[in-house]
Design a protein around this motif. Structure first.
Motif, mmCIF file in Angstrom:
data_model
loop_
_atom_site.group_PDB
_atom_site.id
_atom_site.type_symbol
_atom_site.label_atom_id
_atom_site.label_comp_id
_atom_site.label_asym_id
_atom_site.label_seq_id
_atom_site.Cartn_x
_atom_site.Cartn_y
_atom_site.Cartn_z
ATOM 1 N N THR A 106 -2.601 -16.099 4.109
ATOM 2 C CA THR A 106 -3.765 -15.844 4.970
ATOM 3 C C THR A 106 -5.074 -16.220 4.299
ATOM 4 O O THR A 106 -6.119 -16.247 4.954
ATOM 5 N N GLY A 107 -5.044 -16.443 2.995
ATOM 6 C CA GLY A 107 -6.271 -16.743 2.277
ATOM 7 C C GLY A 107 -7.110 -15.510 1.990
ATOM 8 O O GLY A 107 -8.264 -15.634 1.548
ATOM 9 N N ALA A 108 -6.567 -14.319 2.236
ATOM 10 C CA ALA A 108 -7.312 -13.090 1.944
ATOM 11 C C ALA A 108 -7.477 -12.931 0.437
ATOM 12 O O ALA A 108 -6.591 -13.284 -0.345
ATOM 13 N N LYS A 109 -8.647 -12.408 0.035
ATOM 14 C CA LYS A 109 -8.856 -12.175 -1.395
ATOM 15 C C LYS A 109 -7.940 -11.063 -1.905
ATOM 16 O O LYS A 109 -7.435 -11.131 -3.026
ATOM 17 N N VAL A 110 -7.774 -10.052 -1.094
ATOM 18 C CA VAL A 110 -6.898 -8.928 -1.462
ATOM 19 C C VAL A 110 -6.157 -8.475 -0.219
ATOM 20 O O VAL A 110 -6.736 -8.430 0.872
ATOM 21 N N ALA A 111 -4.890 -8.155 -0.402
ATOM 22 C CA ALA A 111 -4.116 -7.523 0.667
ATOM 23 C C ALA A 111 -3.525 -6.235 0.110
ATOM 24 O O ALA A 111 -3.185 -6.163 -1.076
ATOM 25 N N PHE A 112 -3.443 -5.206 0.955
ATOM 26 C CA PHE A 112 -2.743 -3.982 0.535
ATOM 27 C C PHE A 112 -2.118 -3.319 1.751
ATOM 28 O O PHE A 112 -2.559 -3.504 2.886
ATOM 29 N N LEU A 113 -1.058 -2.584 1.504
ATOM 30 C CA LEU A 113 -0.317 -1.888 2.554
ATOM 31 C C LEU A 113 -0.618 -0.396 2.474
ATOM 32 O O LEU A 113 -0.716 0.177 1.393
ATOM 33 N N ALA A 114 -0.754 0.229 3.644
ATOM 34 C CA ALA A 114 -0.976 1.679 3.712
ATOM 35 C C ALA A 114 0.106 2.289 4.590
ATOM 36 O O ALA A 114 -0.098 2.540 5.782
ATOM 37 N N PRO A 115 1.302 2.524 4.009
ATOM 38 C CA PRO A 115 2.378 3.141 4.789
ATOM 39 C C PRO A 115 1.999 4.557 5.233
ATOM 40 O O PRO A 115 1.263 5.268 4.540
ATOM 41 N N ILE A 116 2.496 4.959 6.400
ATOM 42 C CA ILE A 116 2.213 6.292 6.946
ATOM 43 C C ILE A 116 3.492 7.123 6.880
ATOM 44 O O ILE A 116 4.535 6.723 7.421
ATOM 45 N N LEU A 117 3.402 8.259 6.171
ATOM 46 C CA LEU A 117 4.536 9.179 6.094
ATOM 47 C C LEU A 117 4.440 10.116 7.281
ATOM 48 O O LEU A 117 3.609 11.040 7.309
ATOM 49 N N PHE A 118 5.282 9.871 8.267
ATOM 50 C CA PHE A 118 5.173 10.589 9.526
ATOM 51 C C PHE A 118 5.432 12.090 9.347
ATOM 52 O O PHE A 118 4.787 12.927 9.979
ATOM 53 N N GLU A 119 6.384 12.451 8.462
ATOM 54 C CA GLU A 119 6.740 13.859 8.289
ATOM 55 C C GLU A 119 5.564 14.684 7.770
ATOM 56 O O GLU A 119 5.347 15.820 8.182
ATOM 57 N N THR A 120 4.788 14.104 6.847
ATOM 58 C CA THR A 120 3.660 14.841 6.259
ATOM 59 C C THR A 120 2.314 14.382 6.801
ATOM 60 O O THR A 120 1.281 14.919 6.406
ATOM 61 N N GLU A 121 2.344 13.388 7.723
ATOM 62 C CA GLU A 121 1.116 12.857 8.314
ATOM 63 C C GLU A 121 0.132 12.407 7.241
ATOM 64 O O GLU A 121 -1.058 12.705 7.267
ATOM 65 N N GLU A 122 0.664 11.647 6.289
ATOM 66 C CA GLU A 122 -0.158 11.114 5.203
ATOM 67 C C GLU A 122 -0.147 9.595 5.242
ATOM 68 O O GLU A 122 0.824 8.966 5.662
ATOM 69 N N MET A 123 -1.227 9.030 4.762
ATOM 70 C CA MET A 123 -1.304 7.603 4.517
ATOM 71 C C MET A 123 -1.330 7.429 3.001
ATOM 72 O O MET A 123 -2.140 8.054 2.313
ATOM 73 N N VAL A 124 -0.422 6.612 2.467
ATOM 74 C CA VAL A 124 -0.292 6.498 1.022
ATOM 75 C C VAL A 124 -0.443 5.037 0.610
ATOM 76 O O VAL A 124 0.074 4.132 1.274
ATOM 77 N N ILE A 125 -1.186 4.802 -0.472
ATOM 78 C CA ILE A 125 -1.402 3.443 -0.986
ATOM 79 C C ILE A 125 -0.936 3.413 -2.433
ATOM 80 O O ILE A 125 -1.455 4.152 -3.278
ATOM 81 N N HIS A 126 0.061 2.578 -2.723
ATOM 82 C CA HIS A 126 0.609 2.476 -4.072
ATOM 83 C C HIS A 126 0.086 1.261 -4.831
ATOM 84 O O HIS A 126 0.009 1.270 -6.058
ATOM 85 N N VAL A 127 -0.219 0.178 -4.086
ATOM 86 C CA VAL A 127 -0.556 -1.099 -4.722
ATOM 87 C C VAL A 127 -1.764 -1.698 -4.000
ATOM 88 O O VAL A 127 -1.833 -1.678 -2.768
ATOM 89 N N VAL A 128 -2.723 -2.213 -4.763
ATOM 90 C CA VAL A 128 -3.868 -2.931 -4.194
ATOM 91 C C VAL A 128 -3.822 -4.352 -4.745
ATOM 92 O O VAL A 128 -3.965 -4.565 -5.957
ATOM 93 N N GLY A 129 -3.605 -5.304 -3.858
ATOM 94 C CA GLY A 129 -3.394 -6.674 -4.328
ATOM 95 C C GLY A 129 -2.126 -6.696 -5.181
ATOM 96 O O GLY A 129 -1.053 -6.306 -4.735
ATOM 97 N N GLU A 130 -2.235 -7.168 -6.393
ATOM 98 C CA GLU A 130 -1.080 -7.158 -7.299
ATOM 99 C C GLU A 130 -1.195 -6.040 -8.340
ATOM 100 O O GLU A 130 -0.423 -5.979 -9.291
ATOM 101 N N LYS A 131 -2.162 -5.141 -8.147
ATOM 102 C CA LYS A 131 -2.391 -4.033 -9.082
ATOM 103 C C LYS A 131 -1.643 -2.787 -8.600
ATOM 104 O O LYS A 131 -1.937 -2.229 -7.546
#
Length: 760
Positions: A41-66
């Motif tokens: 996509t040519g984005a400078k940074v991509a990150f995923l924010a999975p949603i834990l439905f059971e606890t209604e949380e959004m969790v981020i483990h990795v930002v770009g390759e970090k």
């Protein structure tokens, strides 16, 4: 691959990606997906924010390759997320937004992986393939061709996750299960540590605070227990609070502050910015210099109710406490509540066992009760009990025959009018006196004779200083004053408070948390005698008078702890200097405490021979404790070590720094007692002479106690004073009185090392 020429459906690329993701942990899966999205996509940074439905949380483990050292967790309902990622979740469509709307901690990570500060990001929600909710949000930061490529980027990401989502969710589930396993293991390890501290509540609370900090990586932890009677939260153990004075406890009203709110609501409170929160009180920060940034406050429950509140301050590895910290705190609070309640119950069991052991010990020691025949013998004694000068300050009560001392206690009660005024039954008073006498052990100094001497001085003060007539005492206060002096050392064991505490005796286990171990035991034994059938000399009092009498008895007996005297000596001095206000209740309490100390040290006001005999008994008791400490492998302090103690030096210091100022204050208030000050000064001069004689005897190899007991010492003292004065008027017998070099000169309880060397 450039996003402008991107083929939206590229099964070959996706299959290669899936092959590359096989058998990887969740963080590496996300890292590769981020890199893939950045490339295509040519984005400078991509990150995923999975949603834990059971606890209604959004969790981020990795930002770009970090890969983050600590994942970021946000409740989906958090307001800060509503302005950014949650908007895409709520509306279920891709949204381009300003980068500044993201969470501050997330922004810090973004800026650490890109060279130029990003401006925009694209949020792409991914629908769960089975359940009716969003599974995750994909974020592309500063992607190329903002106007033309948004639609293509969204389609590409959604197409990719038609194949990759199941794999990602599976790895995420495995990661969450591993995290929960570690959390459970940590909590089990913590619970093991907590249950090892059940024997001491203070140690347990310190351990709870330490473990709470460790589990959440907080800078500070405060722990308050609920006092239902006072409707307060109470902290007695502190974590890093430094103030200009020692704080024994801190109390917070249940309707005040963050802790009070959590205690009453029962709900956890996570505050990101403490100073902007309306419930935060910054006064403690102002006093301590500590800067509170954020707070996680949670209730502590037992099986039925809230018993306390824990408050964590300042997350050290992040900007604030997150949902994971909330989960840990909630789980941890259960272990805290159980362990605290078990510790309290355990302490009650220990106290009950200690009291039972103490009762058995006392039962064995005082096996026989006071028989009615002994009571009648006391009441029917045919001696006239008219020893000359019994009611004069120069009289030594130690000259009274031992068997007649109970008779003279009766005489004191009768002479002061207590029997008639309070309608005390003579049989009750006689039985009480005999039980008190039986309550004293055969210690070298702290025995029945000492109690009788102390009570006699109280009798002299009440009678000669007209304490009742001049309104220094009420009739009730005078009665309890005499009783307190009689009872103040009941069941003394010949060892001091420090010894009890260091050795962890039964008494220490009962009273050490309150201080004044022996004095509290003397008070408890006095109460036991009063509650013994036929011994309650206060039985004619009204309920109000009875309650007041018990309070007075407690205050008076606790005042005989010299540590208490040193805490209050400045207040007493101020009262004497400024003038005593008889209607001031606090001043009256202080003055009565000073009277108790005067009585307890009254052996110092008698003739030299009496004071010397008293010194022999005191140091016999001191050195016996020192010998016991040596046998236990502990080095005694100098004044209790028969091989190191310089008795004359100790006596001079004791008189100069404690006894003389005390009785000088008394003489300032009551000029009639000036004679006592003169006797004390004379005794001090004799001890100064004795010091040189001790040195002469020591050179011949004689030790301190043997010198004091040597009959030749008295002869040499007489010769010395006769040669100085030129006649018999210089005799120390006429010039001295002294000691009680400790009366309750319990060395470890004296707050000034100037009174007795190394007294603490």
């Amino acid at each position: 691959m450039n996003s402008l020429h991107l083929e939206v459906s590229d099964p070959g690329s996706i299959l290669l990606l899936l092959q590359d993701l096989a058998d990887l942990p969740c963080t590496l899966v996300q890292q590769k997906l981020n890199k893939y999205f950045q490339n295509v996509t040519g984005a400078k940074v991509a990150f995923l924010a999975p949603i834990l439905f059971e606890t209604e949380e959004m969790v981020i483990h990795v930002v770009g390759e970090k890969i983050l050292d600590r994942e970021l967790r946000f409740p989906v309902s958090w307001q800060v997320i509503n302005h950014a990622l949650h908007r895409a979740v709520k509306q279920r469509k891709s949204m381009a937004q300003n980068i500044t709307e993201l969470d501050q901690e997330l922004l810090q990570h973004l800026r650490s992986v890109v060279d130029v500060a990003p401006n925009l990001f694209l949020s792409i929600p991914i629908q769960h393939p089975i359940k009716d909710h969003i599974a995750l949000v994909v974020c592309l930061v500063d992607y190329e061709n903002k106007e033309d490529a948004e639609h293509n980027c969204t389609k590409f990401v959604q197409e990719c996750f038609r194949y990759c989502l199941g794999l990602l969710l599976s790895t995420l589930r495995c990661q969450e299960e591993a995290r929960l396993k570690i959390q459970c293991q940590n909590l089990l390890a913590v619970s093991r540590k907590l249950f090892m501290r059940l024997g001491d509540l203070s140690d347990l609370l310190r351990e709870i605070m330490a473990e709470a900090r460790k589990l959440t990586n907080a800078e500070r932890c405060s722990l308050f227990l609920l006092d239902l009677e006072q409707q307060d939260l109470v902290a007695k153990v502190f974590d890093g609070v430094v103030t200009g004075k020692t704080v024994k406890e801190m109390r917070i009203s249940l309707n005040q502050g963050i802790a009070g709110h959590v205690a009453t609501s029962g709900k956890l409170l996570n505050i990101r910015n403490a100073y902007s929160h309306p419930l935060f009180y910054r006064g403690i920060d102002d006093v301590t210099g500590f800067k509170t940034r954020n707070i996680l406050c949670f209730p502590i429950r037992d099986e039925e109710r809230i018993i306390g509140v824990a408050q964590l301050c300042n997350k050290m590895d992040g900007l604030y406490f997150d949902v994971f910290d909330e989960e840990v705190a909630t789980a941890f609070s259960i272990y805290c509540g159980i362990s605290i309640m078990h510790s309290i119950v355990y302490k009650k069991i220990q106290d009950a066992q200690a009291r039972n052991k103490l009762s058995n010990e006392l039962m064995m020691y005082h096996m026989q009760q006071v028989e009615d025949e002994a009571v009648q013998a006391l009441l029917n004694c045919r001696d006239d009990h008219n020893i000359k000068d019994f009611d004069q300050f120069h009289f030594s009560p130690r000259n009274i025959p031992y068997r007649h001392m109970p008779c003279y206690v009766l005489k004191m009660f009768r002479d002061l009018g207590f029997i008639d005024h309070w309608k005390i039954k003579r049989t009750t008073l006689a039985r009480f006196i005999l039980y008190v006498k039986k309550g004293y052990r055969d210690a070298p100094y702290h025995n029945w004779v000492h109690a009788f001497s102390v009570a006699h001085f109280a009798y002299l003060m009440i009678k000669n200083l007209e304490l009742i007539g001049d309104l220094y005492m009420s009739h009730l206060q005078a009665l309890v004053f005499l009783v307190s002096c009689l009872c103040h050392d009941i069941d003394h064991r010949g060892t001091n408070n420090s010894f009890q505490t260091k050795c962890g005796t039964v008494l220490a286990s009962l009273y050490s948390s309150e201080g004044s171990v022996m004095e509290r035991h003397h008070l408890a034994q006095s109460m036991c005698i009063l509650n013994t059938e036929g011994c309650n000399i206060f039985e004619s009092l009204t309920s109000e008078e009875y309650s007041e009498a018990l309070d007075l008895l407690r205050n008076n007996i606790l005042a005989t702890d010299l540590a208490s005297h040193f805490r209050n000596v400045d207040k007493q001095q101020a009262i004497i200097c400024r003038g005593y206000a008889k209607d001031n209740l606090d001043q009256r309490k202080q003055l009565h405490a000073m009277f108790m100390t005067c009585c307890d040290l009254s052996d110092q006001t008698k003739t030299w021979k009496v004071s010397k005999k008293t010194a022999e008994q005191i140091y016999d008791e001191f050195f016996s404790q020192g010998d016991l400490e040596k046998s236990m492998g502990t080095a005694p302090i100098e004044m209790m070590d028969r091989e190191r103690a310089s008795i004359p030096d100790l006596q001079v210091q004791f008189i100069t720094n404690l006894v003389l100022p005390l009785f000088t204050n008394l003489a300032t208030l009551f000029p009639l007692t000036e004679q006592l000050v003169n006797v004390i000064k004379d005794n001090r001069e004799v001890w100064k002479v004795v010091k040189s004689l001790f040195q002469k005897y020591s050179q011949k190899g004689t030790t301190g106690m043997d010198i004091l007991l040597d009959p030749r010492l008295d002869e040499e003292i007489d010769k010395t004073f006769n040669s100085l004065a030129g006649n018999s008027e210089g005799s120390p017998e006429q010039e001295t009185s002294e000691q009680k070099a400790s009366c309750d000169c319990r060395p470890s309880e004296m707050n000034s090392t100037e009174v007795m060397p190394e007294s603490n």
